[in-house]
Design a protein around this motif. Structure first.
Motif, PDB file in Angstrom:
ATOM      1  N   ASP A 176       2.374 -25.756  -6.967  1.00  0.00           N
ATOM      2  CA  ASP A 176       2.365 -24.874  -5.802  1.00  0.00           C
ATOM      3  C   ASP A 176       3.684 -24.117  -5.661  1.00  0.00           C
ATOM      4  N   ASN A 179       4.169 -20.385  -6.665  1.00  0.00           N
ATOM      5  CA  ASN A 179       3.953 -19.318  -5.692  1.00  0.00           C
ATOM      6  C   ASN A 179       4.987 -19.325  -4.565  1.00  0.00           C
ATOM      7  N   GLU A 196       1.205 -13.063  -6.392  1.00  0.00           N
ATOM      8  CA  GLU A 196       0.766 -14.438  -6.268  1.00  0.00           C
ATOM      9  C   GLU A 196      -0.602 -14.597  -6.912  1.00  0.00           C
ATOM     10  N   TRP A 197      -0.770 -15.720  -7.627  1.00  0.00           N
ATOM     11  CA  TRP A 197      -2.049 -16.058  -8.216  1.00  0.00           C
ATOM     12  C   TRP A 197      -2.585 -17.312  -7.554  1.00  0.00           C
ATOM     13  N   GLU A 198      -3.886 -17.442  -7.559  1.00  0.00           N
ATOM     14  CA  GLU A 198      -4.488 -18.673  -7.066  1.00  0.00           C
ATOM     15  C   GLU A 198      -4.106 -19.809  -8.018  1.00  0.00           C
ATOM     16  N   ASP A 234     -11.403 -18.803 -11.334  1.00  0.00           N
ATOM     17  CA  ASP A 234     -11.579 -18.249  -9.997  1.00  0.00           C
ATOM     18  C   ASP A 234     -12.823 -17.356  -9.965  1.00  0.00           C
TER      19      ASP A 234
END
Length: 303
Positions: A176, A179, A196-198, A234
């Motif tokens: 995490d 991000n 930002e990426w998931e 995703d």
């Protein structure tokens, strides 16, 4: 995509040396390389020759770097390279490489030669950082005349051996903080807009799109799936912004990006990525997943 402020630098401007110094001065020691890494390496002399291949120039006494070389090295055997801690903050990469050396490597030492470098970035390990003290990402710096000591020392040592690698397992994590901290810091350093990426919830691998070896990657995924869950793509069919090639697998142009997995001509290359922040995982599961990734890939190669 979003713009996120960072407390160092001027938005839209590349960091100068003063900004990098300011960043460095904010870093603090949070854990011990000597206790958590060197202490374990010291117990592996029965199976491996423990070789110091250099020391980081920031503190040569505090940050020697070591590689474990099979003590029963045979010239006719495949050579397997395992690297951890290229990004020092990715704990299971370091501890997974050590755990493999401690517990599983003995099953394979009559078939292959091992080179295991468990912690390339000991300063990064102690400060829980992606970068080195010069605000350089070691995992974007695997190329000739690298400005980063971490990749340069390893590449120089391997070049001195005059060997060809059969496989390279490079052990990483996606967290995490990619991000919350490291992405914003990177954007600020380079004077660009932050993206930002998931963050994928689960394990995945990165192959080399110049030599993807999909069946090998599949074997790694299948072995890890017995230990922990595999990251789903995703809603766009991507993992960290890159199209998924098969379940849990994406590919990068590793050499072009200066990645650790791209500096050699190994036949089989994979970068592992575990997710320690998952509610379905913990530190021990992540370490076990790294070990499973290596064993799954080795079993495929030897079969």
């Amino acid at each position: 995509m979003m713009q996120q402020s960072y407390p160092i630098g001027v938005p839209g401007q590349i960091w100068n040396s003063q900004h990098k110094k300011q960043w460095f001065e904010q870093q603090t020691i949070k854990r011990s390389y000597k206790q958590e890494v060197l202490g374990k390496i010291a117990g592996l002399h029965s199976l491996f020759e423990v070789i110091q291949y250099g020391a980081l120039p920031y503190d040569t006494d505090k940050y020697p770097v070591f590689i474990l070389k099979s003590s029963n090295w045979q010239l006719d055997r495949p050579v397997i390279l395992i690297t951890g801690g290229v990004h020092g903050y990715e704990t299971s990469g370091v501890q997974g490489a050590l755990r493999f050396a401690e517990t599983v490597a003995s099953k394979y030492v009559q078939q292959v030669n091992f080179l295991i470098a468990p912690c390339l970035s000991p300063w990064g390990y102690e400060t829980i950082n992606r970068w080195n003290p010069d605000a350089i990402d070691p995992n974007r710096s695997f190329y000739a005349n690298s400005p980063a000591a971490e990749p340069r020392l390893l590449m120089e040592y391997l070049q001195s051996l005059n060997i060809e690698l059969t496989a390279h397992f490079d052990l990483h994590e996606t967290t995490d903080t990619d991000n919350s901290e490291f992405g914003p810091a990177l954007a600020a350093r380079d004077g660009v807009e932050n993206e930002e990426w998931e963050i994928p919830d689960g394990f995945y691998t990165v192959g080399n799109n110049q030599n993807p070896q999909p069946e090998f990657q599949q074997a790694v995924i299948a072995a890890v799936e017995k230990v922990t869950h595999i990251a789903p793509a995703d809603k766009w069919g991507k993992i960290i912004g890159t199209p998924q090639e098969q379940k849990g697998v994406i590919n990068y142009d590793m050499a072009k990006l200066g990645l650790c997995g791209g500096f050699s001509n190994a036949t089989y290359v994979t970068t592992t990525e575990v997710y320690p922040d998952s509610p379905s995982a913990n530190d021990e599961i992540c370490i076990q997943a790294q070990v499973a990734a290596i064993t799954g890939g080795l079993d495929y190669i030897l079969a």
